[in-house]
Design an enzyme around this catalytic site. Structure first.
Site, mmCIF file in Angstrom:
data_model
loop_
_atom_site.group_PDB
_atom_site.id
_atom_site.type_symbol
_atom_site.label_atom_id
_atom_site.label_comp_id
_atom_site.label_asym_id
_atom_site.label_seq_id
_atom_site.Cartn_x
_atom_site.Cartn_y
_atom_site.Cartn_z
ATOM 1 N N GLU A 210 -1.744 3.802 9.378
ATOM 2 C CA GLU A 210 -3.147 3.422 9.208
ATOM 3 C C GLU A 210 -3.298 1.925 8.950
ATOM 4 O OE1 GLU A 210 -1.396 5.842 7.636
ATOM 5 O OE2 GLU A 210 -2.762 7.259 6.672
ATOM 6 N N CYS B 47 -2.748 8.476 2.367
ATOM 7 C CA CYS B 47 -2.301 8.344 0.984
ATOM 8 C C CYS B 47 -3.288 7.460 0.211
ATOM 9 C CB CYS B 47 -0.900 7.730 0.971
ATOM 10 S SG CYS B 47 -0.888 5.968 1.417
ATOM 11 N N CYS C 217 -3.664 3.892 1.805
ATOM 12 C CA CYS C 217 -4.363 3.894 3.088
ATOM 13 C C CYS C 217 -5.831 4.286 2.925
ATOM 14 C CB CYS C 217 -3.655 4.816 4.065
ATOM 15 S SG CYS C 217 -2.005 4.206 4.509
#
Length: 158
Positions: free
Chosen positions: A59, A87, A90
């Protein structure tokens, strides 16, 4: 109305990128960013091992490339497709980039920070309202990760 065929098309490209990452020894996660006109403007795959960079998630790689392509960090009219739920790092970057839409494949029961473990986009810490669609080609995305980790465990036990 959700255009599943369109979402599947872009998720399939993300899965191809995840395959490339896995073949290079990275956790197989891939991402694409689509412009408002429906064109790929950035792609990313996990590169942490290759770049020796803990922030080189798919990402982040894609967001950096999209910002460079548009010469602007505001990605509010763009869509990010990624094979795994982002996560915390990101998810924060997605909010900071003001992405218009996030589409992801598989939930992440350990670090998923969009819906599963945390919900950064909808938290009080978020200054941006993010539209999210999860579960696009979920079983394919999940199986890709399972197969990669199974193969990795098998190799390390030999």
């Amino acid at each position: 109305m959700i255009d599943f065929e369109l979402h599947q098309r872009w998720m399939e490209r993300s899965i191809e990128l995840a395959t490339d990452a896995g073949n290079a020894g990275e956790v197989p996660v891939g991402a694409v960013i689509i412009s408002p006109e429906g064109e790929i403007i950035a792609e990313g795959e996990n590169r942490r091992e290759r770049d020796r960079d803990p922030t080189a998630h798919a990402e982040i790689v894609a967001i950096r490339a999209a910002g460079a392509y548009l010469d602007n960090w505001h990605l509010d009219r763009c869509t990010l497709y990624v094979t795994l739920e982002p996560c915390p790092m990101c998810a924060g970057a997605i909010v900071a980039a003001r992405l218009g839409l996030l589409v992801y494949g598989a939930d992440d029961a350990k670090t998923g920070s969009v819906r599963t473990v945390l919900n950064i986009p909808d938290s009080a810490a978020s200054n941006h309202k993010l539209t999210v669609i999860g579960g696009i080609l979920e079983s394919t995305c999940r199986q890709q990760l399972r197969d990669w980790f199974r193969h990795k465990r098998t190799r390390s036990n030999q």
